[in-house]
Design an enzyme around this catalytic site. Sequence first.
Site, PDB file in Angstrom:
ATOM      1  N   SER A 223       0.859  -1.186   0.000  1.00 41.15           N
ATOM      2  CA  SER A 223       0.000   0.000   0.000  1.00 41.15           C
ATOM      3  C   SER A 223       0.892   1.232   0.000  1.00 41.15           C
ATOM      4  O   SER A 223       2.120   1.120   0.005  1.00 41.15           O
ATOM      5  CB  SER A 223      -0.890  -0.003   1.235  1.00 41.15           C
ATOM      6  OG  SER A 223      -0.100   0.294   2.365  1.00 41.15           O
ATOM      7  N   LYS A 224       0.241   2.378   0.024  1.00 39.55           N
ATOM      8  CA  LYS A 224       0.998   3.653  -0.042  1.00 39.55           C
ATOM      9  C   LYS A 224       2.050   3.764   1.061  1.00 39.55           C
ATOM     10  O   LYS A 224       3.066   4.417   0.888  1.00 39.55           O
ATOM     11  CB  LYS A 224       0.029   4.824   0.061  1.00 39.55           C
ATOM     12  CG  LYS A 224      -0.853   4.947  -1.153  1.00 39.55           C
ATOM     13  CD  LYS A 224      -1.112   6.414  -1.489  1.00 39.55           C
ATOM     14  CE  LYS A 224      -1.853   6.557  -2.808  1.00 39.55           C
ATOM     15  NZ  LYS A 224      -3.295   6.339  -2.651  1.00 39.55           N
ATOM     16  N   ARG A 225       1.768   3.104   2.204  1.00 36.76           N
ATOM     17  CA  ARG A 225       2.735   3.125   3.303  1.00 36.76           C
ATOM     18  C   ARG A 225       4.112   2.660   2.842  1.00 36.76           C
ATOM     19  O   ARG A 225       5.126   3.011   3.412  1.00 36.76           O
ATOM     20  CB  ARG A 225       2.283   2.154   4.407  1.00 36.76           C
ATOM     21  CG  ARG A 225       1.392   2.715   5.462  1.00 36.76           C
ATOM     22  CD  ARG A 225       1.057   1.670   6.485  1.00 36.76           C
ATOM     23  NE  ARG A 225       0.614   0.412   5.914  1.00 36.76           N
ATOM     24  CZ  ARG A 225       1.269  -0.722   6.000  1.00 36.76           C
ATOM     25  NH1 ARG A 225       2.402  -0.789   6.643  1.00 36.76           N
ATOM     26  NH2 ARG A 225       0.783  -1.831   5.447  1.00 36.76           N
TER      27      ARG A 225
END
Length: 511
Positions: free
Chosen positions: A259-261
């Site tokens: 994910s963007k993390r």
Amino acid sequence: MTEQNQAVRVRFAPSPTGHLHIGGARTAIYNWAFARRQGGSFILRIEDTDPERSTVENTAQILRSLRWLGLDWDEGPEVGGQYGPYLQTERFEFYRQALEQLQAKGAVYPCFCSPEELEERREAALAAGKSNIGYDRSCRDLPADEVAERLKLGEPHTWRLKIPLDHGPVSFEDEVFGTTTFPIDQLDDFVLFRSDGTPTYNFVVCVDDALMQISHVIRGDDHLSNTPKQILVYEALGIQPPRFAHLSMILGGDGKRLSKRHGATSVEAFEEEGYFPQALLNYLALLGWSLDGETTLLTAQKLCENFSLERVSRNPAVFDEAKLAWINSEYIKQMGASCFINALLPYLQDYGFTRSGAVADADGVAADVAAWRPWYESIYPLVAERVKVLADVCPMIAYLFSGPKVALDEASVEKCLRTSTAHDCLAAATEALGAADLTWDCHSIEQALRLLPERLGLKPKVVFQAVRVAICGNMVSPPLFESIALLSRENTLSRLREALDLSAAGGQPLP
Ligand code: GLU
């Protein structure tokens, strides 16, 4: 490979609720490569039925990212095709007709339960410890005249699929996961049309895949639990379902879903970071599929010649940006000076770099590159082995574009210029490079400078590091003699003079 006689037709069906994520890009690549390998068709369908989250900009960006990756589609937006339109928002008539068919067959029924009632019953079921908390089918057997009356009065209602009560488990042969079975009691009479008159994903996807004659549905395994529902819809419609192949997810280094993390996750972000489309395609192709378990560099053509679902892994793949960067660096090493400069041009334009050191606009930079093409191309061997992505290049070569002065790195100045010997080194280099008879080419410059350490009684490293910092601004830089040759004599001498002023005076005057 496929046992069916049906022509291979596969589709990539993104929802334009965001940009193209690399998981989606991998799904697109596998569909595309499968179609190419099988001599089939690759269809692009935009699933834009969620009006709140879908945007035209996202659709445009997805198309752009797919094209950037080098994927072409045989049918879909911008290219058309005989099974269009390819935007779901333009296909509502098909969904309505399909619902009518199911209504005529008695395979669906209207449900008048309000969302609040449904929620209350769900909570009660949960509290009672029931495992099946799906719809309790309370509207399934309403008397026909009551149904007719309520419909006539315009009472809000959804349309639910009437799953046959004697239906056994839903089973299918997944091309990646093998036989996959879902007990029927995990499935309730799910909604096909909402009370606002819009169809649900599990319905439209079947109608579209059927009408578009899709032979294989290759998609992420986040849709695995939707597949039994879709099989039930196909059964209700009396249509043979397509084959299914689910791709296991892509994880970040921490084992969690990417994910963007985890940093860049959209194709566009990788483009901005300076990755080549071929390298990203190469990397994503191998993220869950392998040619032979060994090959790490492969072209799109090789992928299309060899892709098979049999070699798709069931295990989740871990996204490893270091490996992608390595593949990218291999592409840089192989691409040659001319391609490199073409690819670098937008970056040079961002920085406004020109050979003279004057900052220019995008047109000015393009004109400079055209006018001094061989000079620009000779930057390639200086950096080809040193960079992983194109975005690394401009900061590394900024010193070639700064005219008579160079930005000096403070730590390098401290270490290499504020020493007892730096002054002598720079003075000697100024003299050697200022000699009127010196030809300004790499070989002559190197010869002239290589005489200095012995003459000064200093280690070559000490001499050349002082000169390097003076010219390139940093003790870490591309090769020194080549760099000097790319700069003019005038700019080189000017930088040496600047550094001389900074360096602590010391040592004896030169003999
Ligand atoms: N539109 C769905 C998504 O973006 C894909 C549906 C499918 O492939 O069946 O996740």
